[in-house]
Design an enzyme around this catalytic site. Structure first.
Site, PDB file in Angstrom:
ATOM      1  N   SER A  83       0.789  -1.233   0.000  1.00 25.67           N
ATOM      2  CA  SER A  83       0.000   0.000   0.000  1.00 25.67           C
ATOM      3  C   SER A  83       0.820   1.282   0.000  1.00 25.67           C
ATOM      4  O   SER A  83       0.249   2.372  -0.096  1.00 25.67           O
ATOM      5  CB  SER A  83      -0.953   0.010   1.199  1.00 25.67           C
ATOM      6  OG  SER A  83      -2.062  -0.829   0.941  1.00 25.67           O
ATOM      7  N   LYS A 108       0.024   3.594  -2.765  1.00 25.26           N
ATOM      8  CA  LYS A 108      -1.056   4.589  -2.707  1.00 25.26           C
ATOM      9  C   LYS A 108      -0.523   6.023  -2.714  1.00 25.26           C
ATOM     10  O   LYS A 108      -1.238   6.943  -3.122  1.00 25.26           O
ATOM     11  CB  LYS A 108      -1.925   4.352  -1.469  1.00 25.26           C
ATOM     12  CG  LYS A 108      -2.783   3.085  -1.534  1.00 25.26           C
ATOM     13  CD  LYS A 108      -3.665   2.961  -0.308  1.00 25.26           C
ATOM     14  CE  LYS A 108      -4.661   1.812  -0.436  1.00 25.26           C
ATOM     15  NZ  LYS A 108      -4.074   0.498  -0.256  1.00 25.26           N
ATOM     16  N   SER A 134      -5.969   3.451   4.446  1.00 26.01           N
ATOM     17  CA  SER A 134      -5.457   2.633   3.349  1.00 26.01           C
ATOM     18  C   SER A 134      -6.587   1.981   2.566  1.00 26.01           C
ATOM     19  O   SER A 134      -6.666   0.770   2.407  1.00 26.01           O
ATOM     20  CB  SER A 134      -4.495   1.562   3.878  1.00 26.01           C
ATOM     21  OG  SER A 134      -3.637   1.116   2.847  1.00 26.01           O
TER      22      SER A 134
END
Length: 496
Positions: free
Chosen positions: A88, A91, A334
């Site tokens: 993640s 991101k 997230s």
């Protein structure tokens, strides 16, 4: 699988589609030799000793890049040009791309249109609910839409509620989503029309609440929002207070049948599980129809899918929060769905095609314009859930240095989880990490977790008052949870 703040159950699909910004082998036969910049002082020695002595890293691959936030100078690197799975942490690339392409004031629109005529309070025709990507729609927003339609004098709709999700393509999952993630909240289907059960904004999911019943009886099940779009099959059993809790939740593939099995002790607290629905646009349509009826607007027809046309009458529209505000739940919690929506929206805005292929193409161009060497990246989605995403640690730390000069950087930085902050919308996925008082408000970083992967990247204020940029990418771990301790120890070294 990607993990978030909520404790939820595992559950499923796979769709093909691809964007590869660099074609490279996905598998390595051996770990390349470490490359390291060796600055004076004990920073280098401490990190090197930690890497060498930490048993968690035995047989694993570590990529580390540390820069000065002031001038971007590399202070330390270890395997930092080796492509690794970012989880993640990816991101941050999606957020930077979206802020660059869409702008921090960008809002998503949802429209209600009709192909009919209004005659004495009766709308003779269909009512179209046209989604244009908003991942933050709540049941309360549909309630407000119903109130506004009622104020327009509508009391009855003779036709159907038509859910229009044609703003994006009909590919619901990114290419590498594994089958056992399909029913998880973090693997929910991506649609231009969807609804979230609460302000975590896990779009396209329903919350299943489970309370113990009387001993020997089934558990008591309720849903948020209260909806008949999913069918509950309750095969659970309430057992003695001393009994073991063992509850399983599964949604049948291709259907909205949720089966609950297992045991719950009689004195248990409420369990909450987020389950992704099948076909989120019809789910949104069902919640909208329920809101209309609860506010005194009779709907004669059914809920179906269709496309609104430019000749239809616009009734009302709803605007989302601005992107700068949406980044808070996206980055702090997230949120995978937000990432994929932002990718598709970039494709829609630039190429009039809301697809992963076009969105990732736009994102790659935006990153290149900011100085990222996209020839070194493999990008397969916007969330980092794919194990085929590959980014070198040096490119992550470079991004964190370069974005500091952008006008939208305050919004980007504000969206990063803050270590040790108990408020979920401040601390996010870092709220239970680096909680020491001396680190308070000194670490802002994005976490990443996949099976066998743990990553952390962000900013830390050192004891001298300087800000350091760090990227730590740990791959091929036996237990990804163990990687967090290593990451935190490295950040503590930098903070000192």
């Amino acid at each position: 699988m990607n993990k978030k703040l909520k404790q939820k159950t595992t559950i499923i699909t796979l769709f093909p589609l691809v964007l590869i910004l660099a074609i490279i082998p996905f598998f390595h036969t051996e770990e390349p030799p470490a490359k390291a910049v060796e600055p004076a002082g004990e920073l280098s020695a401490e990190i090197r000793k930690l890497i060498e002595d930490e048993p968690v890293l035995d047989g694993a691959l570590a990529g580390i890049s540390i820069r000065s936030a002031d001038d971007g100078k590399l202070l330390y690197e270890h395997n930092a040009d080796t492509r690794m799975q970012p989880a993640s942490v990816l991101k941050m690339f999606t957020a930077a791309g979206a802020l660059s392409v869409l702008g921090e004031d960008y809002r998503f629109t949802t429209e209600v249109l009709s192909d009919g005529t209004l005659d004495g309070g009766t709308l003779k025709g269909d009512l179209f609910l046209k989604g244009m990507g908003d991942p933050t729609l709540l049941p309360a927003d549909f309630d407000e839409m119903a109130k506004r339609l009622k104020r327009k004098g509508i009391h009855k709709v003779t036709g159907d509620i038509v859910a229009d999700d044609s703003w994006y393509d009909d590919v619901r999952h990114s290419e590498d989503l594994t089958w056992n993630d399909e029913h998880q909240y973090y693997g929910a289907q991506v649609s231009a029309l969807t609804v979230s059960p609460n302000q975590d904004f896990d779009a396209g999911t329903v919350i299943v609440n489970i309370l113990p019943g009387k001993k020997g009886r089934s558990a008591v099940i309720s849903l948020e929002p209260d909806t008949d779009y999913v069918t509950i099959i309750n095969e659970s059993v309430t057992v003695d207070p001393e009994g073991k809790q063992d509850i399983h939740i599964e949604r049948e593939h291709g259907m909205n049948i949720i089966r609950i099995t297992g045991y719950i002790p009689a004195d248990s607290n409420k369990l909450r599980e987020w389950v992704a629905v099948w076909e989120p646009s019809l789910y949104a349509g069902s919640i909208f129809k329920k809101s209309l009826e609860e506010h005194g607007i009779e709907v004669v027809g059914k809920i179906k899918k269709g496309h609104a046309t430019d000749t239809m009458t616009g009734m009302i529209s709803h605007k989302s929060m601005p992107l700068a505000e949406l980044l808070i739940p996206f980055m702090k919690l997230s949120n995978n769905g937000h990432a994929e929506v932002l990718v598709k929206e970039m494709g829609k805005v630039v190429h009039d095609e809301g697809s992963w292929e076009k969105g990732l193409e736009v994102m790659g161009v935006a990153l290149g314009d900011h100085g990222i060497d996209t020839s070194r990246l493999v990008l397969r989605d916007g969330s980092g859930i794919s194990h085929a995403n590959l980014i070198p640690a040096n490119e992550v730390s470079k991004l964190l240095h370069l974005v500091q000069k952008e006008e939208w950087f305050p919004a980007f930085y504000r969206a990063l989880p803050v270590a040790g902050s108990k408020d979920r919308m401040v601390g996010g996925t870092m709220r239970n990490r680096l909680k020491e008082e001396q680190l308070k408000d000194r670490v802002a970083a994005k976490t990443g977790t996949l099976t066998g992967v743990s990553t952390l990247a962000g900013y830390v204020k050192s004891g001298s008052g300087d800000t350091l940029i760090f990227t730590i990418m740990l791959n091929n771990l036996l237990d990804d949870r163990e990687g967090r301790k290593v990451e935190d120890d490295i950040v503590r070294i930098l903070a000192r």
